[in-house]
Design an enzyme around this catalytic site. Structure first.
Site, PDB file in Angstrom:
ATOM      1  N   ARG A 220     107.206  98.752  39.405  1.00 48.51           N
ATOM      2  CA  ARG A 220     106.266  98.707  40.527  1.00 48.51           C
ATOM      3  C   ARG A 220     104.861  99.053  40.032  1.00 48.51           C
ATOM      4  O   ARG A 220     104.691  99.897  39.141  1.00 48.51           O
ATOM      5  CB  ARG A 220     106.671  99.719  41.605  1.00 48.51           C
ATOM      6  CG  ARG A 220     107.788  99.223  42.514  1.00 48.51           C
ATOM      7  CD  ARG A 220     107.297  98.100  43.410  1.00 48.51           C
ATOM      8  NE  ARG A 220     108.284  97.613  44.348  1.00 48.51           N
ATOM      9  CZ  ARG A 220     109.061  96.540  44.169  1.00 48.51           C
ATOM     10  NH1 ARG A 220     109.004  95.850  43.059  1.00 48.51           N
ATOM     11  NH2 ARG A 220     109.901  96.154  45.117  1.00 48.51           N
ATOM     12  N   HIS A 268     104.050  89.219  39.919  1.00 50.32           N
ATOM     13  CA  HIS A 268     105.227  89.835  40.574  1.00 50.32           C
ATOM     14  C   HIS A 268     106.340  88.794  40.802  1.00 50.32           C
ATOM     15  O   HIS A 268     106.774  88.569  41.937  1.00 50.32           O
ATOM     16  CB  HIS A 268     104.833  90.505  41.906  1.00 50.32           C
ATOM     17  CG  HIS A 268     105.823  91.558  42.330  1.00 50.32           C
ATOM     18  ND1 HIS A 268     105.476  92.704  42.975  1.00 50.32           N
ATOM     19  CD2 HIS A 268     107.163  91.634  42.179  1.00 50.32           C
ATOM     20  CE1 HIS A 268     106.551  93.433  43.231  1.00 50.32           C
ATOM     21  NE2 HIS A 268     107.599  92.795  42.737  1.00 50.32           N
TER      22      HIS A 268
HETATM   23  C1  GLV Z   1     110.734  92.613  43.680  1.00 54.92           C
HETATM   24  O1  GLV Z   1     109.960  93.321  43.131  1.00 54.92           O
HETATM   25  C2  GLV Z   1     111.872  93.128  44.371  1.00 54.92           C
HETATM   26  O2  GLV Z   1     111.853  94.309  44.733  1.00 54.92           O
HETATM   27  O3  GLV Z   1     112.840  92.392  44.545  1.00 54.92           O
END
Ligand code: GLV
Length: 305
Positions: A220, A268
């Site tokens: 994260r 991401h």
């Molecule tokens: C992506 O970061 C997820 O949490 O699936």
């Protein structure tokens, strides 16, 4: 449902209509709070889940549920299930293996050379020369460790509770962190976002890695201090990094990180199962719950993941 906005919802709804036509699936803003039994959400507005009187279960649209549980009114008595369809761990392993080889073979440097039409030869280390340390040995970390080992990397891990993974030395808890870092040439962060992990990737930690180490963060963004990472790249403490996560997201276009020549940025996407796979998994979980079988990956408020 609240994941991907209205356009995203249309796609989710098409998949649900094919996979589980009996489910009545509605967009978050079109539903009355008292008609919801199951919610699928990524970043619900604070207070909305708590206002649903017959809510039986919440599904996170991703494996990480930090944007859901940050709600001060999050209804902690209702089970929150993390999105872990069968392919999610493999996808994370795919990403980390790609990023590890990209760093090992100086992919960023080669892309910059290519953009200048410059033929610049150099030799690189080989996978068995680089010890990989994975922070977070959950389902994703375990699969990633096995895949990295298959590529020839020696792999060890750091976890909160002891894990037994074949061929993976496990460093357990805060007391073992310094030894873990000293043994790590390529640091891979797959930790969940919790108060204990927030801000962990900062100068004090980076300075405990051997000089010239490399970093992959697919955990994260809140776990990393981005200016500290850039400073470590500038000083040579880090030789290269691949970052998939930022805080906030998307990373601002003006952020100097975009142009850093030792940094590769991805938006991401490390483990982003297609919506169809996620819809099938939610439908399967709901069918199980109706039959009295709860899935395993339920958020534990005490652990924070
Ligand atoms: C992506 O970061 C997820 O949490 O699936």
């Amino acid at each position: 449902m609240k994941s991907g906005g209205r356009a995203g919802f249309e796609e989710w709804a098409e998949h649900f209509a094919e996979i589980a036509p009996a489910l009545n699936v509605k967009f978050w803003d079109d539903v009355s709070p008292d008609e919801v039994d199951f919610a699928v959400v990524w970043d619900p507005e604070p207070g909305r889940l708590a206002a649903m009187p017959r809510l039986r279960c919440i599904f996170g649209a991703g494996a990480g549920v930090d944007l859901i549980v940050r709600d001060p009114d999050f209804p902690a008595h209702i089970p929150l299930i993390r999105m872990t369809p069968p392919g999610a761990a493999q996808r994370m392993g795919d990403y980390v293996c790609w990023a590890a080889l990209h760093l090992l073979r100086a992919g960023r440097r080669m892309a910059l050379s290519q953009s200048r039409a410059a033929w610049e030869e150099f030799s690189c280390a080989s996978a068995p020369d680089i010890s990989v340390g994975i922070m977070g040995l959950g389902v994703m970390g375990a699969r990633t460790a096995a895949m990295l080992q298959g590529l020839g990397f020696p792999v060890h891990g750091w976890s909160r509770g002891a894990k037994q993974l074949p061929g993976v030395t496990d460093y357990v808890g805060d007391a073992a962190l310094d030894d873990f870092l000293a043994a790590t040439q390529l640091l891979v962060c797959l930790l969940p976002d919790t108060p204990a992990t927030r801000g962990i990737i900062a100068t004090p930690l980076l300075d405990k890695l051997p000089r010239g180490a490399m970093l992959i963060n697919a955990g994260r963004g809140a776990q990393q201090n981005l200016p500290d990472v850039l400073a470590a790249l500038d000083s040579g403490q880090l030789a290269g990094a691949v970052l998939d996560v930022f805080d906030p997201e998307p990373l601002a276009a003006a952020n100097p990180a975009w142009g850093h020549e030792k940094l590769t940025i991805t938006p991401h996407v490390a483990s982003l199962p297609p919506r169809r796979e996620r819809a099938a998994w939610v439908a399967q979980c709901i069918a199980g719950i109706e039959a009295g079988r709860w899935p395993e990956k339920i958020f534990n408020p005490e652990l924070g993941y």
